[in-house]
Design an enzyme around this catalytic site. Structure first.
Site, PDB file in Angstrom:
ATOM      1  N   GLY A  11       0.842  -1.205   0.000  1.00  0.00           N
ATOM      2  CA  GLY A  11       0.000   0.000   0.000  1.00  0.00           C
ATOM      3  C   GLY A  11       0.870   1.245   0.000  1.00  0.00           C
ATOM      4  NE  ARG A  72      -2.069  -4.414  -1.700  1.00  0.00           N
ATOM      5  CZ  ARG A  72      -1.673  -3.878  -0.547  1.00  0.00           C
ATOM      6  NH1 ARG A  72      -0.695  -4.427   0.141  1.00  0.00           N
ATOM      7  NH2 ARG A  72      -2.260  -2.796  -0.066  1.00  0.00           N
ATOM      8  CG  ASP A 103       3.478  -7.071   7.494  1.00  0.00           C
ATOM      9  OD1 ASP A 103       2.940  -6.469   6.535  1.00  0.00           O
ATOM     10  OD2 ASP A 103       2.835  -7.822   8.252  1.00  0.00           O
ATOM     11  CB  THR A 125       2.551   0.621   6.187  1.00  0.00           C
ATOM     12  OG1 THR A 125       1.175   0.357   6.508  1.00  0.00           O
ATOM     13  CG2 THR A 125       3.394   0.273   7.392  1.00  0.00           C
ATOM     14  CG  ASP A 127      -2.305  -0.062   7.898  1.00  0.00           C
ATOM     15  OD1 ASP A 127      -3.137   0.843   7.681  1.00  0.00           O
ATOM     16  OD2 ASP A 127      -2.180  -1.058   7.169  1.00  0.00           O
ATOM     17  CG  ASP A 129       0.822  -2.856  10.173  1.00  0.00           C
ATOM     18  OD1 ASP A 129       1.845  -2.256   9.780  1.00  0.00           O
ATOM     19  OD2 ASP A 129       0.124  -3.561   9.430  1.00  0.00           O
ATOM     20  NE  ARG A 171      -3.116  -4.692   5.971  1.00  0.00           N
ATOM     21  CZ  ARG A 171      -2.313  -5.156   5.023  1.00  0.00           C
ATOM     22  NH1 ARG A 171      -2.229  -6.448   4.827  1.00  0.00           N
ATOM     23  NH2 ARG A 171      -1.636  -4.339   4.276  1.00  0.00           N
TER      24      ARG A 171
HETATM   25  P1  ATP Z   1       0.864  -2.627   3.508  1.00  0.00           P
HETATM   26  O1  ATP Z   1       1.064  -2.893   4.979  1.00  0.00           O
HETATM   27  O2  ATP Z   1       0.769  -1.197   3.211  1.00  0.00           O
HETATM   28  O3  ATP Z   1      -0.202  -3.444   2.879  1.00  0.00           O
HETATM   29  P2  ATP Z   1       2.831  -4.565   2.691  1.00  0.00           P
HETATM   30  O4  ATP Z   1       4.239  -4.434   2.247  1.00  0.00           O
HETATM   31  O5  ATP Z   1       2.588  -5.354   3.939  1.00  0.00           O
HETATM   32  O6  ATP Z   1       2.256  -3.103   2.785  1.00  0.00           O
HETATM   33  P3  ATP Z   1       1.734  -6.700   1.076  1.00  0.00           P
HETATM   34  O7  ATP Z   1       0.699  -6.662   0.013  1.00  0.00           O
HETATM   35  O8  ATP Z   1       1.526  -7.591   2.227  1.00  0.00           O
HETATM   36  O9  ATP Z   1       1.957  -5.176   1.518  1.00  0.00           O
HETATM   37  O10 ATP Z   1       3.137  -7.112   0.410  1.00  0.00           O
HETATM   38  C1  ATP Z   1       3.629  -6.419  -0.726  1.00  0.00           C
HETATM   39  C2  ATP Z   1       4.264  -7.406  -1.666  1.00  0.00           C
HETATM   40  O11 ATP Z   1       5.365  -8.044  -1.011  1.00  0.00           O
HETATM   41  C3  ATP Z   1       3.369  -8.560  -2.097  1.00  0.00           C
HETATM   42  O12 ATP Z   1       2.531  -8.211  -3.161  1.00  0.00           O
HETATM   43  C4  ATP Z   1       4.379  -9.605  -2.512  1.00  0.00           C
HETATM   44  O13 ATP Z   1       4.866  -9.362  -3.805  1.00  0.00           O
HETATM   45  C5  ATP Z   1       5.505  -9.374  -1.503  1.00  0.00           C
HETATM   46  N1  ATP Z   1       5.359 -10.347  -0.393  1.00  0.00           N
HETATM   47  C6  ATP Z   1       4.446 -10.340   0.593  1.00  0.00           C
HETATM   48  N2  ATP Z   1       4.576 -11.411   1.412  1.00  0.00           N
HETATM   49  C7  ATP Z   1       5.596 -12.135   0.907  1.00  0.00           C
HETATM   50  C8  ATP Z   1       6.218 -13.368   1.278  1.00  0.00           C
HETATM   51  N3  ATP Z   1       5.816 -14.081   2.332  1.00  0.00           N
HETATM   52  N4  ATP Z   1       7.251 -13.809   0.516  1.00  0.00           N
HETATM   53  C9  ATP Z   1       7.670 -13.109  -0.563  1.00  0.00           C
HETATM   54  N5  ATP Z   1       7.116 -11.947  -0.954  1.00  0.00           N
HETATM   55  C10 ATP Z   1       6.102 -11.451  -0.247  1.00  0.00           C
END
Ligand code: ATP
Length: 319
Positions: A11, A72, A103, A125, A127, A129, A171
């Site tokens: 995000g 994503r 994360d 982020t 959030d 979090d 979230r």
């Molecule tokens: P936000 O908290 O704002 O949603 P985020 O980084 O947690 O941000 P995610 O959609 O969970 O957002 O992760 C972003 C991208 O990171 C995913 O689309 C994926 O490509 C990669 N990713 C997430 N989890 C994994 C994982 N366990 N292993 C490898 N890549 C991952």
């Protein structure tokens, strides 16, 4: 270390641009080539990569969103996707990667690191979090956006003598509701970390009404319950007309606050220094007033603590 890459992932959050700017300019200052990777891991897989210069990051420190764009990518989570990404990193001669995201994005950086790629994470982020850091980039801007919205809502709520449920993002984390609720003087704050009783909320509304209060703001963190059902229940139990405002994506946008720009600039610069020091698989964060860095696994396993003291304070201040 000669050539580094930077991407924003997951995000978007206000301040990601300030972090990107800091990475690019610190990198260039230290004689590195900095490659901008568009649309996060999706762009990495697709080779959506171009060299950035000082002007590439001009005029963005004050802009919300992310100039690098974000995405994503489910494909990146697969063996095939990861292999494609590794190949692109090799083709473009990238020696180290800086990932700005949450994360999930950090988990992605960890996977790359397991395959020998030096990677550093920056928390971006709204959030807030992530347990290992006091603040993530974008959170301060988001709560300021919510506080502004509460002020507007309060005007009309007072005029009509209503209550208003304001549903905010987060979230599974109640920080946006908690801190915006504290700063916005909300009468009740409903967060996933604390038990909730609609009777309590109603009791508070009635108490307020009985002492002549014309407005009531109830801050509700998303993903907990249906705001409209809660509004109906409140109306039924108290007789007070209750409206719902779901703030949604306006919380993700807007010009970053000075605070977000400052931590983004510091974190961006520090992440480049870490790569130059030969470090890898670490994430930067803020503890107190200090920029810290810790191992990605440790960061991911640090439990996010809800600030119960602040929550209790909001209750005292809204009697
Ligand atoms: P936000 O908290 O704002 O949603 P985020 O980084 O947690 O941000 P995610 O959609 O969970 O957002 O992760 C972003 C991208 O990171 C995913 O689309 C994926 O490509 C990669 N990713 C997430 N989890 C994994 C994982 N366990 N292993 C490898 N890549 C991952």
């Amino acid at each position: 270390m000669k050539r580094i890459g930077v991407l924003t992932s997951g995000g978007d959050a206000p301040g990601m641009n300030a972090a990107t700017r800091a990475v690019v300019r610190t990198g260039i200052y230290h004689g590195l080539k900095v490659m901008g990777i568009g649309q996060g891991y999706k762009g990495l897989i697709e080779g959506n990569i171009s060299e950035m210069n000082l002007s590439s990051v001009a005029d963005i420190i004050h802009r919300g969103g992310t100039k690098l764009r974000t995405a994503r990518s489910e494909e990146f989570k697969t063996e095939v996707g990861l292999k494609k990404a590794l190949n692109v990193i090799k083709v473009f001669g990238i020696d180290g990667l800086i990932v700005i995201g949450g994360d999930g994005s950090f988990k992605g950086a960890k996977e790359l690191n397991k395959k020998g790629i030096k990677a550093i994470g920056i928390p971006g982020t709204i959030d807030n979090d992530l347990g290992y850091t006091d603040y993530s980039i974008g959170f301060d801007t988001a709560i300021n956006t919510v506080v502004d919205a509460i002020s507007n809502i309060r005007d009309t709520t007072t005029s009509h003598g209503r209550a208003n449920i304001v549903e905010v993002m987060g979230r599974n984390c109640g920080d946006i509701a908690l801190y915006a609720g504290l700063a916005g003087g909300a009468e009740s704050i409903i967060v996933p970390e604390e038990d909730f009783s609609s009777d309590e909320v109603c009791k508070k509304l009635i108490q307020g009404r009985n002492r002549g209060k014309l407005h009531s703001i109830i801050l509700l963190a998303e993903n907990m319950l249906n705001s409209y059902d809660l509004a109906k229940e409140i109306e039924y139990k108290t007789g007070i007309s209750t409206r719902v405002t779901i703030l949604g994506h306006i919380q993700r946008g807007g010009s970053p606050t000075a605070f977000d720009r400052i931590i983004a600039s510091k974190m961006g610069a520090r992440s480049v220094e870490l790569l130059l020091e030969g470090k890898s698989s670490r994430v930067v964060g803020l503890k107190g007033n200090k920029i810290i860095d810790i191992e990605i696994d440790e960061a991911l396993s640090t439990e996010k603590k809800f600030d119960k003291e602040v929550y209790e304070l909001t209750k005292i201040l809204s009697i």
